[in-house]
Design a protein around this motif. Structure first.
Motif, short mmCIF file in Angstrom:
data_model
loop_
_atom_site.label_atom_id
_atom_site.label_comp_id
_atom_site.label_asym_id
_atom_site.label_seq_id
_atom_site.Cartn_x
_atom_site.Cartn_y
_atom_site.Cartn_z
N ARG A 80 0.82 -1.20 0.00
CA ARG A 80 0.00 0.00 0.00
C ARG A 80 0.87 1.27 0.00
O ARG A 80 0.66 2.19 -0.76
CB ARG A 80 -0.85 -0.03 1.27
N THR A 81 1.90 1.29 0.89
CA THR A 81 2.76 2.47 1.00
C THR A 81 3.48 2.74 -0.32
O THR A 81 3.52 3.88 -0.80
CB THR A 81 3.81 2.28 2.12
N SER A 82 4.05 1.69 -0.93
CA SER A 82 4.80 1.91 -2.19
C SER A 82 3.84 2.38 -3.28
O SER A 82 4.17 3.25 -4.09
CB SER A 82 5.52 0.62 -2.61
N LEU A 83 2.66 1.77 -3.25
CA LEU A 83 1.63 2.16 -4.21
C LEU A 83 1.34 3.66 -4.10
O LEU A 83 1.32 4.41 -5.07
CB LEU A 83 0.37 1.39 -3.85
N LEU A 84 1.11 4.10 -2.86
CA LEU A 84 0.81 5.50 -2.58
C LEU A 84 1.93 6.38 -3.12
O LEU A 84 1.66 7.39 -3.78
CB LEU A 84 0.73 5.68 -1.06
N ARG A 85 3.20 6.02 -2.84
CA ARG A 85 4.36 6.78 -3.32
C ARG A 85 4.28 6.92 -4.84
O ARG A 85 4.45 8.01 -5.38
CB ARG A 85 5.67 6.02 -3.00
N ARG A 86 4.07 5.78 -5.51
CA ARG A 86 4.08 5.79 -6.97
C ARG A 86 3.03 6.74 -7.53
O ARG A 86 3.30 7.53 -8.43
CB ARG A 86 3.79 4.38 -7.49
N VAL A 87 1.88 6.63 -6.92
CA VAL A 87 0.79 7.49 -7.42
C VAL A 87 1.13 8.95 -7.17
O VAL A 87 0.92 9.82 -8.02
CB VAL A 87 -0.54 7.11 -6.77
N GLU A 88 1.67 9.24 -5.98
CA GLU A 88 2.01 10.63 -5.65
C GLU A 88 2.98 11.23 -6.64
O GLU A 88 3.01 12.42 -6.87
CB GLU A 88 2.59 10.72 -4.23
N ARG A 89 3.83 10.37 -7.25
CA ARG A 89 4.84 10.88 -8.16
C ARG A 89 4.29 11.16 -9.57
O ARG A 89 5.00 11.76 -10.40
CB ARG A 89 6.04 9.90 -8.22
N VAL A 93 -0.66 15.34 -9.98
CA VAL A 93 -1.38 14.87 -8.79
C VAL A 93 -1.08 15.82 -7.63
O VAL A 93 0.06 16.20 -7.41
CB VAL A 93 -0.97 13.44 -8.44
N ARG A 94 -2.17 16.21 -6.93
CA ARG A 94 -1.97 17.13 -5.83
C ARG A 94 -1.90 16.38 -4.51
O ARG A 94 -1.00 16.57 -3.73
CB ARG A 94 -3.13 18.13 -5.75
#
Ligand code: ATP
Ligand code: ATP
Ligand code: MG
Ligand code: MG
Lengths: 326, 228, 326, 228
Positions: A80-89, A93-94
């Motif tokens: 979940r955490t890595s997923l979140l990171r990837r999306v944030e990059r 994306v705000r």
């Protein structure tokens, strides 16, 4: 000064009496004018209420537009955490928020208030975990969605664009068809008002002729007719306003209990505006009708100087009896 | 003072109702306008109270050129000109008093002056005792008197009458003309069109004869028809 | 004889021309009359179509009313036979048929024709076995249902009564609200027609007066006005019939593809009847309006002989100009 | 033959327009009805063509009691009575010919007879040469002739004229009355109401004088006013 005011008041009072008499004299015709006017205003009013609410809905939905990415079942905390990171990059994306399936269920429960208790109905939680993604610029949403789709662990991506588009299309349709209806009935109502006033004028032709002869001003003669039209406009607007207000208040209350999460404009926020538009339109129809009628009467069209066979003909008596005194 | 300067009137249908009419009526005069039907008598009167405008020429009432009058001013012109018609033009649902008062009401006269002025006008025509009668309760002559009272209620310097005796029997006609002469003696300018030979010949006032829109005779102390 | 016919024809032709001229002379007012008439007829027509179809539906449903008893899952053949016997012995029962779950599924499949293949969608057959029970007298159904419920092995009992009742209630509602709408708009249309004709009459007052003076019969004078009203009625009816026919034909076609088992009246079975009613109503409105107007004109109300203050007053000129010649 | 038997007329407003009128007009007579305004002259004529019904008494036209006439029969009565009015009542958009033909069209006369009958009526009033003129192109006297032609087009045995010269100048009035007299000489009964003293005194026909609804004089070869 006081005397002058009293005089003006007396004159105004005289106009009002004349207008009222005119209305009564035409009986059924006045009723027809008012009824048709009511239909026009009813369509106008309901369409305004509907449009305002649709626009409000579209606004709210638009302000809340965000991308929701549903995650594959059984994603653990690290993934979940890595997923979140990837999306944030991903560019544009705000903010990215994680919503667990439990939170999602709690939110749904909240939107039902306490009328339905979901836990009683459901054995398991059928909702998936999800990410809520906001962007800086709504126009970039499609790109971002493309990117999010490619992130492993994301099962499905939805966003609100379609909903908004559909809402806006619906608003347009409502506006168009109701404008058509309003135009039709307002037109018919005006025609009837024109002719009601015309009948009043005809009935008072003799009086008007004498008034002109003894030196009454044109406006003195016109006022009662204008007021008669105005009165018909008001008489059409007032019951429509009363009916629509009641219906809207009751309707909002009912809808709010049935579809609790539907955002609706509060009655005090919209009804005064609609009432104003209806009164203005009603008055406009009435005064417009009177003015057309008065114009036709005081400035009759010059008849053609020759008859259909090309023979010269006498300036005819206006078919509806124009005044000889100008 | 009423002055016609080279007045012609061609109606939209091409009828030449008046052709180069010159006429000067001094204040306080009494004038008969005579002539065959269609000679333009009514048209001439209508020019004075601006019911028609001339195609050419000018018409003065007082010092004012009424052909140039902006239409907002017409009502005020009409308050200075009383008009009496052959068919009386009384409102059937109003009493004699109300018919006269109506002329004051609709010109916005101050309410408190109305009774005095109506009373005076009815007194001039000698109808104070019939003030509360409706038109149908009055004889033709009495109805015509009411309409004269209405024409007088603004105390106009000019009184116009278009065939005021056309529908009346000889005795009544005579009575009405006597009344107009009496009003004239008080200083009002009076212009009367008529076909009534007997009356014109008895009164021997100024006679203006029209024929095909032209003034063919203008004679002090004239008769209905040219002498000799 | 031939001469007489030609004479009649010429007279009729003269009437038609006069009627048409009257219509044109009133321009906007005629348009208003026709438009309002169209609204009235549109409501009437659509409501007739809806009512006829609802009644047809109710009829079909009623003719098919039977009690269906769903059996508990896993009833074996012997139980079934005794069950059947027991039900057959209940008073008023006419016939009992056993419908196995397989037959039920086949029937459902059939109603979808070949658009949806149920076997592809369903792994197992979700339908229960059932008994179809017909009675001698539909009024006895409630009693029979009570009895059937008590039979062991029966899980649930349904019958069509509620459906029919709801259909009938719906039909009543449609009929009532549409009657209201039709009455309202037909009333307004009539009032407008009355006044259109009135304006025509007023415009021709001089002519009518002379006609009466020289000895024209009343009917000779009236015909053109009647035709004018009739024409307005027809002009309202014809576009409505065209529109409703088209809409119905298209609508039936579309609905039949979407809800295949919904019984709808075939267009040729209903449209001619509706068209007839619409033409008749339109003509009635038109002629009715003309007659009222003519009546008001030829027989004006005797005015009160005294004015509001009790003073005698002259028989006044009718406010809308009555003829002096009778 | 026109007969009034004890005819009284009280209008709904209480006005007694006629009181116990007895009158006998033989076929082919020429009768003037005179009297002050409001005497009931117009009311009397209206009884004849059934525009009004008497409150008491009977009115016969020919052998028919018109007070008992069912209203469906009124048009046929009117085709036997020509009526001429002071204000002509011509349709302004129709030529003289069309105005006369109109009376035949609207009574359903056979189309092929119309030209002949219209031509004859216009010939009687001497207006064949102006057949294609519109009313406004005609003088007042000519317009009145057209309306007389229209009254004659059904060849009625009776012609009624209610103040036919009220709006005309003396010369034209005289011309119209001469025409009516000529029509009378061809056998038509003619009844004329008038205020025109000169004409009545010149013609010396039968004069019926009304006063307050009563016949106060019925004199062969009479004058407008009682002699002496
Ligand atoms: N509004 C009008 N439009 C066209 N022509 C008109 C109009 N009024 C009058 N006329 C014509 O103008 C001419 C003069 O008309 P006017 O009424 O002034 O005559 P008059 O002398 O008053 O006649 P009478 O004695 O019959 O009243 C006539 O030929 C008449 O037909
Ligand atoms: N329709 C009516 N209703 C009530 N009263 C009427 C009506 N017609 C006429 N009168 C009254 O009846 C009386 C006689 O009227 P009528 O018109 O017969 O008189 P007349 O002799 O023709 O007068 P004139 O010379 O003025 O034409 C008058 O007092 C009049 O006011
Ligand atoms: Mg004139
Ligand atoms: Mg009369």
């Amino acid at each position: 000064m006081r005397k002058k005011a009293r005089h003006l008041w007396r004159t105004f009072w005289y106009f009002c009496q004349e207008a009222w008499l005119g209305l009564l004299r035409n009986g059924m015709m006045s009723v027809a004018a008012v009824l048709t006017g009511m239909v026009a205003l009813l369509i106008l009013g309901s369409s305004l209420l509907l449009q305002a609410n649709l626009a409000y809905l579209a606004d709210i939905v638009e302000s809340q537009v965000e991308i929701v990415a549903y995650l594959r079942d059984g994603t653990d905390a690290r993934e979940r955490t890595s997923l979140l990171r990837r999306v944030e990059r991903i560019p544009h994306v705000r903010e990215v928020r994680f919503v667990s399936k439990e939170v999602a269920l709690a939110r749904l429960q909240e939107s039902f208030k306490n009328r339905v208790v979901l836990r009683d109905l459901l054995d398991t939680n059928p909702l998936p975990d999800s990410l809520e993604i906001t962007v800086h610029d709504p126009a970039r949403i499609p790109e971002v969605v493309q990117e999010v789709r490619r992130v492993p662990g994301v099962e499905e991506v939805t966003y609100g664009r379609q909903v908004i588009d559909r809402l806006l299309a619906l608003t347009r349709t409502v506006r168009f068809t109701s404008a058509l209806g309003v135009a039709l009935f307002a037109g018919v109502a005006m025609v009837i008002i024109v002719n009601t006033i015309h009948l009043t004028i005809l009935a008072r032709r003799q009086e008007i002729e004498i008034m002109k002869l003894v030196g009454a001003t044109n406006w003195f003669i016109r006022w009662p007719f204008l007021l008669e039209g105005l009165l018909e406009g008001f008489l059409a607007a007032i019951p429509v306003i009363a009916f629509l207000s009641l219906a809207y208040i009751v309707g909002v209350y009912r809808l709010a209990t049935v579809i609790p999460f539907l955002p609706l404009l509060e009655p005090p926020a919209i009804l005064p505006r609609v009432a104003l538009v209806l009164v203005t339109t009603g008055a406009g129809m009435g005064i417009g009708g009177s003015l057309i009628s008065l114009h036709r009467f005081f400035h009759p069209k010059e008849p053609r100087a020759r008859d259909p066979l090309g023979r010269p003909r006498r300036k005819p008596i206006h078919p509806l009896g124009r005044l000889r005194v100008r | 003072m009423i002055v016609f300067q080279g007045v012609s009137k061609i109606y939209p249908n091409g009828v030449k109702a008046l052709q180069g009419v010159n006429l000067h009526i001094s204040p306080g005069e009494f004038v008969f306008i005579v002539g065959p039907t269609g000679a333009g008598k009514s048209t001439l009167l209508r020019m004075i109270y601006r019911d028609e405008v001339p195609t050419r020429g000018k018409v003065f009432v007082g010092s004012q050129d009424v052909t140039r009058l902006p239409s907002r001013q017409i009502p005020y012109l009409r308050r200075r000109i009383g008009v009496v018609f052959q068919d009386f033009k009384l409102l059937p649902h109003k009493t004699a008093w109300e018919n006269v008062a109506f002329a004051l009401h609709v010109t916005g006269a101050p309410e408190e002056e109305i009774p005095r002025r109506v009373g005076r006008a009815l007194a001039v025509v000698g109808l104070l005792d019939k003030a509360l009668s409706f038109p149908h309760q009055l004889s033709g002559g009495e109805q015509q008197r009411v309409s004269i009272a209405r024409a007088l209620v603004h105390e106009p310097p000019i009184l116009l009458a278009d065939e005021p005796t056309g529908n009346l029997d000889p005795a009544t006609s005579w009575e009405i003309i006597q009344l107009l002469a009496a009003i004239n003696r008080r200083g009002t300018t009076v212009v009367v069109t008529t076909h009534n030979k007997i009356i014109v010949d008895m009164l021997r006032k100024r006679v203006v004869e029209l024929s095909e829109g032209m003034v063919v005779r203008d004679q002090q102390h004239g008769l209905y028809a040219q002498e000799g």
